[in-house]
Design an enzyme around this catalytic site. Structure first.
Site, PDB file in Angstrom:
ATOM      1  N   ASP A 103      -1.203  -1.877  -4.207  1.00  0.00           N
ATOM      2  CA  ASP A 103      -2.624  -1.937  -3.850  1.00  0.00           C
ATOM      3  C   ASP A 103      -3.257  -0.597  -4.214  1.00  0.00           C
ATOM      4  O   ASP A 103      -2.560   0.405  -4.367  1.00  0.00           O
ATOM      5  CB  ASP A 103      -2.780  -2.101  -2.324  1.00  0.00           C
ATOM      6  CG  ASP A 103      -2.423  -3.492  -1.841  1.00  0.00           C
ATOM      7  OD1 ASP A 103      -2.031  -4.334  -2.663  1.00  0.00           O
ATOM      8  OD2 ASP A 103      -2.538  -3.727  -0.625  1.00  0.00           O
ATOM      9  N   MET A 104      -4.585  -0.582  -4.310  1.00  0.00           N
ATOM     10  CA  MET A 104      -5.266   0.702  -4.490  1.00  0.00           C
ATOM     11  C   MET A 104      -6.085   0.982  -3.232  1.00  0.00           C
ATOM     12  O   MET A 104      -6.847   0.135  -2.783  1.00  0.00           O
ATOM     13  CB  MET A 104      -6.159   0.686  -5.732  1.00  0.00           C
ATOM     14  CG  MET A 104      -6.654   2.055  -6.116  1.00  0.00           C
ATOM     15  SD  MET A 104      -5.335   3.274  -6.377  1.00  0.00           S
ATOM     16  CE  MET A 104      -4.802   2.876  -8.032  1.00  0.00           C
ATOM     17  N   ARG A 155      -4.229  -5.557 -11.557  1.00  0.00           N
ATOM     18  CA  ARG A 155      -5.051  -6.464 -10.752  1.00  0.00           C
ATOM     19  C   ARG A 155      -6.409  -5.776 -10.635  1.00  0.00           C
ATOM     20  O   ARG A 155      -6.522  -4.715 -10.023  1.00  0.00           O
ATOM     21  CB  ARG A 155      -4.420  -6.645  -9.370  1.00  0.00           C
ATOM     22  CG  ARG A 155      -5.243  -7.530  -8.461  1.00  0.00           C
ATOM     23  CD  ARG A 155      -4.498  -7.801  -7.169  1.00  0.00           C
ATOM     24  NE  ARG A 155      -4.663  -6.736  -6.220  1.00  0.00           N
ATOM     25  CZ  ARG A 155      -3.704  -6.301  -5.414  1.00  0.00           C
ATOM     26  NH1 ARG A 155      -2.495  -6.790  -5.456  1.00  0.00           N
ATOM     27  NH2 ARG A 155      -3.956  -5.338  -4.543  1.00  0.00           N
ATOM     28  N   LYS A 204     -13.226  -5.223  -7.484  1.00  0.00           N
ATOM     29  CA  LYS A 204     -14.461  -4.424  -7.475  1.00  0.00           C
ATOM     30  C   LYS A 204     -14.244  -3.121  -6.712  1.00  0.00           C
ATOM     31  O   LYS A 204     -14.725  -2.075  -7.115  1.00  0.00           O
ATOM     32  CB  LYS A 204     -15.597  -5.229  -6.844  1.00  0.00           C
ATOM     33  CG  LYS A 204     -16.096  -6.345  -7.743  1.00  0.00           C
ATOM     34  CD  LYS A 204     -17.243  -7.103  -7.095  1.00  0.00           C
ATOM     35  CE  LYS A 204     -17.650  -8.284  -7.965  1.00  0.00           C
ATOM     36  NZ  LYS A 204     -18.461  -9.248  -7.210  1.00  0.00           N
ATOM     37  N   HIS A 250     -13.762 -13.144  -5.727  1.00  0.00           N
ATOM     38  CA  HIS A 250     -14.284 -14.457  -5.305  1.00  0.00           C
ATOM     39  C   HIS A 250     -15.625 -14.734  -5.946  1.00  0.00           C
ATOM     40  O   HIS A 250     -16.312 -15.691  -5.599  1.00  0.00           O
ATOM     41  CB  HIS A 250     -14.445 -14.494  -3.778  1.00  0.00           C
ATOM     42  CG  HIS A 250     -13.245 -13.951  -3.070  1.00  0.00           C
ATOM     43  ND1 HIS A 250     -13.141 -12.628  -2.705  1.00  0.00           N
ATOM     44  CD2 HIS A 250     -12.085 -14.537  -2.731  1.00  0.00           C
ATOM     45  CE1 HIS A 250     -11.969 -12.428  -2.146  1.00  0.00           C
ATOM     46  NE2 HIS A 250     -11.301 -13.564  -2.150  1.00  0.00           N
ATOM     47  N   ARG A 288     -12.831  -4.087   6.469  1.00  0.00           N
ATOM     48  CA  ARG A 288     -13.214  -4.097   5.044  1.00  0.00           C
ATOM     49  C   ARG A 288     -13.597  -5.513   4.612  1.00  0.00           C
ATOM     50  O   ARG A 288     -14.523  -5.708   3.843  1.00  0.00           O
ATOM     51  CB  ARG A 288     -12.079  -3.533   4.174  1.00  0.00           C
ATOM     52  CG  ARG A 288     -11.866  -2.026   4.357  1.00  0.00           C
ATOM     53  CD  ARG A 288     -11.028  -1.424   3.246  1.00  0.00           C
ATOM     54  NE  ARG A 288      -9.646  -1.852   3.252  1.00  0.00           N
ATOM     55  CZ  ARG A 288      -8.674  -1.271   3.973  1.00  0.00           C
ATOM     56  NH1 ARG A 288      -8.934  -0.233   4.737  1.00  0.00           N
ATOM     57  NH2 ARG A 288      -7.452  -1.730   3.914  1.00  0.00           N
ATOM     58  N   LYS A 324       0.856  -1.190   0.000  1.00  0.00           N
ATOM     59  CA  LYS A 324       0.000   0.000   0.000  1.00  0.00           C
ATOM     60  C   LYS A 324       0.892   1.240   0.000  1.00  0.00           C
ATOM     61  O   LYS A 324       1.723   1.406   0.912  1.00  0.00           O
ATOM     62  CB  LYS A 324      -0.863   0.017   1.259  1.00  0.00           C
ATOM     63  CG  LYS A 324      -2.004  -0.960   1.223  1.00  0.00           C
ATOM     64  CD  LYS A 324      -3.031  -0.597   2.265  1.00  0.00           C
ATOM     65  CE  LYS A 324      -4.212  -1.526   2.264  1.00  0.00           C
ATOM     66  NZ  LYS A 324      -4.174  -2.712   1.451  1.00  0.00           N
TER      67      LYS A 324
HETATM   68  P1  FDA Z   1     -18.318 -10.412  -3.877  1.00  0.00           P
HETATM   69  O1  FDA Z   1     -18.176  -9.408  -2.775  1.00  0.00           O
HETATM   70  O2  FDA Z   1     -19.492 -10.310  -4.763  1.00  0.00           O
HETATM   71  O3  FDA Z   1     -18.223 -11.852  -3.256  1.00  0.00           O
HETATM   72  C1  FDA Z   1     -18.515 -13.034  -3.978  1.00  0.00           C
HETATM   73  C2  FDA Z   1     -18.575 -14.168  -2.976  1.00  0.00           C
HETATM   74  O4  FDA Z   1     -17.278 -14.383  -2.404  1.00  0.00           O
HETATM   75  C3  FDA Z   1     -19.482 -13.885  -1.782  1.00  0.00           C
HETATM   76  O5  FDA Z   1     -20.799 -14.261  -2.030  1.00  0.00           O
HETATM   77  C4  FDA Z   1     -18.839 -14.712  -0.699  1.00  0.00           C
HETATM   78  O6  FDA Z   1     -19.202 -16.086  -0.822  1.00  0.00           O
HETATM   79  C5  FDA Z   1     -17.362 -14.613  -1.003  1.00  0.00           C
HETATM   80  N1  FDA Z   1     -16.713 -13.495  -0.298  1.00  0.00           N
HETATM   81  C6  FDA Z   1     -16.188 -12.388  -0.852  1.00  0.00           C
HETATM   82  N2  FDA Z   1     -15.616 -11.600   0.082  1.00  0.00           N
HETATM   83  C7  FDA Z   1     -15.822 -12.237   1.260  1.00  0.00           C
HETATM   84  C8  FDA Z   1     -15.455 -11.914   2.602  1.00  0.00           C
HETATM   85  N3  FDA Z   1     -14.777 -10.826   2.902  1.00  0.00           N
HETATM   86  N4  FDA Z   1     -15.811 -12.776   3.559  1.00  0.00           N
HETATM   87  C9  FDA Z   1     -16.491 -13.914   3.275  1.00  0.00           C
HETATM   88  N5  FDA Z   1     -16.845 -14.277   2.028  1.00  0.00           N
HETATM   89  C10 FDA Z   1     -16.520 -13.445   1.031  1.00  0.00           C
HETATM   90  N6  FDA Z   1      -9.815  -3.834  -2.977  1.00  0.00           N
HETATM   91  C11 FDA Z   1      -9.302  -2.568  -3.078  1.00  0.00           C
HETATM   92  O7  FDA Z   1     -10.056  -1.597  -2.998  1.00  0.00           O
HETATM   93  N7  FDA Z   1      -7.935  -2.397  -3.249  1.00  0.00           N
HETATM   94  C12 FDA Z   1      -7.075  -3.455  -3.365  1.00  0.00           C
HETATM   95  O8  FDA Z   1      -5.867  -3.254  -3.511  1.00  0.00           O
HETATM   96  C13 FDA Z   1      -7.627  -4.769  -3.309  1.00  0.00           C
HETATM   97  N8  FDA Z   1      -6.819  -5.868  -3.453  1.00  0.00           N
HETATM   98  C14 FDA Z   1      -7.396  -7.117  -3.553  1.00  0.00           C
HETATM   99  C15 FDA Z   1      -6.602  -8.224  -3.884  1.00  0.00           C
HETATM  100  C16 FDA Z   1      -7.185  -9.472  -4.049  1.00  0.00           C
HETATM  101  C17 FDA Z   1      -6.335 -10.644  -4.422  1.00  0.00           C
HETATM  102  C18 FDA Z   1      -8.594  -9.625  -3.883  1.00  0.00           C
HETATM  103  C19 FDA Z   1      -9.257 -10.954  -4.072  1.00  0.00           C
HETATM  104  C20 FDA Z   1      -9.380  -8.547  -3.533  1.00  0.00           C
HETATM  105  C21 FDA Z   1      -8.791  -7.287  -3.344  1.00  0.00           C
HETATM  106  N9  FDA Z   1      -9.567  -6.179  -3.007  1.00  0.00           N
HETATM  107  C22 FDA Z   1      -9.019  -4.920  -3.087  1.00  0.00           C
HETATM  108  C23 FDA Z   1     -10.963  -6.357  -2.496  1.00  0.00           C
HETATM  109  C24 FDA Z   1     -12.022  -6.186  -3.579  1.00  0.00           C
HETATM  110  O9  FDA Z   1     -12.127  -4.844  -3.963  1.00  0.00           O
HETATM  111  C25 FDA Z   1     -13.412  -6.653  -3.075  1.00  0.00           C
HETATM  112  O10 FDA Z   1     -13.796  -5.842  -1.995  1.00  0.00           O
HETATM  113  C26 FDA Z   1     -13.456  -8.100  -2.626  1.00  0.00           C
HETATM  114  O11 FDA Z   1     -12.724  -8.951  -3.461  1.00  0.00           O
HETATM  115  C27 FDA Z   1     -14.926  -8.603  -2.582  1.00  0.00           C
HETATM  116  O12 FDA Z   1     -15.468  -8.614  -3.865  1.00  0.00           O
HETATM  117  P2  FDA Z   1     -15.569  -9.944  -4.776  1.00  0.00           P
HETATM  118  O13 FDA Z   1     -15.286  -9.561  -6.164  1.00  0.00           O
HETATM  119  O14 FDA Z   1     -14.706 -10.989  -4.196  1.00  0.00           O
HETATM  120  O15 FDA Z   1     -17.066 -10.381  -4.845  1.00  0.00           O
END
Ligand code: FDA
Length: 309
Positions: free
Chosen positions: A132-133, A182, A185, A227, A288, A98
């Site tokens: 990271d963002m 990377r 959302k 995810h 978060r 970060k």
């Molecule tokens: P979504 O939130 O729709 O989740 C899909 C499914 O995944 C859920 O139904 C649940 O089953 C499971 N799930 C997801 N998150 C969960 C949790 N916390 N606990 C339990 N189950 C969960 N953001 C950012 O702003 N800056 C960054 O630098 C990063 N870096 C980053 C790296 C990596 C490798 C990942 C995977 C994510 C990030 N993020 C991030 C976070 C990203 O912005 C986002 O908030 C999360 O990935 C949750 O969104 P999903 O796309 O996973 O889908």
């Protein structure tokens, strides 16, 4: 905006809570779902376990918004030591940092200097360095730093948040300069003028940006960090129809989330990588994670609270 998500993201920025909540055992038990431990060694051990399933790792040492140059230097030193150990142990792992953890609030030039050093050390190991963002006010300075870093180091990438209104333009600019992204959302509490709030529209933006990069990405790495398996499947289906194979992108997930899917995707030959976070400054990051799936995670915290009575 989901009210529980909103409340958790507000709490993530509350100093009193960040000092007091981590003292409770049920909170510590809940964070254990998302991180293997507080020490660097815990992260390295977790990466070695993932490697047994053929899954490479990315490490993040938790923390953000350091208050002095000395603290930022200590963080940089921590990452140098981590890179040394990744090399010594032959781990398939890289780091993602970060910018405010490396001093962006105090001195962007010194932050860039620290990033140059980490990018150089990563390059020697044949690894990437990712940025990271963070929250919206940091997007412009982070991208400015990334543009400079990218001119000197090909092995660098930056996280891009699909929920921001500005992101399509940022991606168009980045595509011109090459580079790796990377795609996520977005995890912060942003006002409507800055970010899309509707989940379906965020998914649509994610998908659209993924295809922009697939079509015009000039060979940089595209990591779909999510995810949301349905969304990933849909992107893969459309990508295949457009002639892009599975190896044209990688999938990244967080340690402890959708673990069965992580293993399945690795077995099925997808390029998957898991981001492992560790460290003592976990509170805002943990909140978060709680906010991403409030129903299930609050229930987990309540179960941990009751189990300790
Ligand atoms: P979504 O939130 O729709 O989740 C899909 C499914 O995944 C859920 O139904 C649940 O089953 C499971 N799930 C997801 N998150 C969960 C949790 N916390 N606990 C339990 N189950 C969960 N953001 C950012 O702003 N800056 C960054 O630098 C990063 N870096 C980053 C790296 C990596 C490798 C990942 C995977 C994510 C990030 N993020 C991030 C976070 C990203 O912005 C986002 O908030 C999360 O990935 C949750 O969104 P999903 O796309 O996973 O889908």
């Amino acid at each position: 905006m989901n009210p529980a998500r909103d409340a958790l993201l507000l709490a993530a920025r509350n100093r009193w809570l960040s000092e007091h909540l981590p003292r409770y055992r049920f909170v510590r038990a809940t964070v254990a779902r998302f991180m293997p431990g507080e020490r660097m060694e815990d992260g390295l051990d977790a990466a070695a376990r993932l490697a047994e399933d053929g899954i490479p790792a990315t490490f993040t040492f938790l923390g953000e918004g350091v208050r002095s140059a000395a603290d930022a230097e200590e963080v940089a030193q921590h990452y140098r030591r981590l890179l040394d150990l990744i090399g010594e142990r032959g781990l398939d792992a890289e780091i993602s940092v970060k910018p405010t953890h490396l001093g962006l609030d105090q001195d962007p030039e010194a932050t860039l200097q620290r990033l140059r050093d980490l990018a150089k050390r990563s390059a020697v190991l044949g690894k990437h360095l990712f940025l990271d963002m963070e929250a919206a006010p940091y997007v412009e300075p982070t991208l400015a730093i990334y543009r400079q870093l990218r001119q000197e180091f090909e092995n660098t990438g930056v996280c891009i948040q699909a929920y921001l209104h500005r992101t399509p333009q940022d991606v168009a600019d980045l595509l011109g300069a090459g580079g790796s992204i990377r795609l996520v959302k977005g995890a912060y509490r942003e006002p409507r003028q800055v970010a899309i709030h509707d989940h379906r529209r965020i998914r649509a933006s994610f998908e659209k940006l993924a295809f922009e990069f697939l079509r015009w990405g000039k060979g940089g790495r595209l990591a779909l960090a999510s995810h949301d398996v349905d969304l990933l499947t849909e992107i893969e289906r459309r990508a295949a129809a457009a002639g892009f194979g599975r190896d044209s992108f990688e999938i990244q997930m967080l340690y402890g989330i959708r673990v069965a899917d992580q293993r399945r995707l690795a077995r099925e030959g997808y390029r998957i990588r898991v981001l492992i976070s560790y460290g003592t400054h976990w509170f805002p990051w943990f909140m978060r994670r709680m906010a991403e799936h409030p129903g299930r995670n609050i229930w987990l915290a309540i179960r941990n609270l009751l189990a300790r009575r």
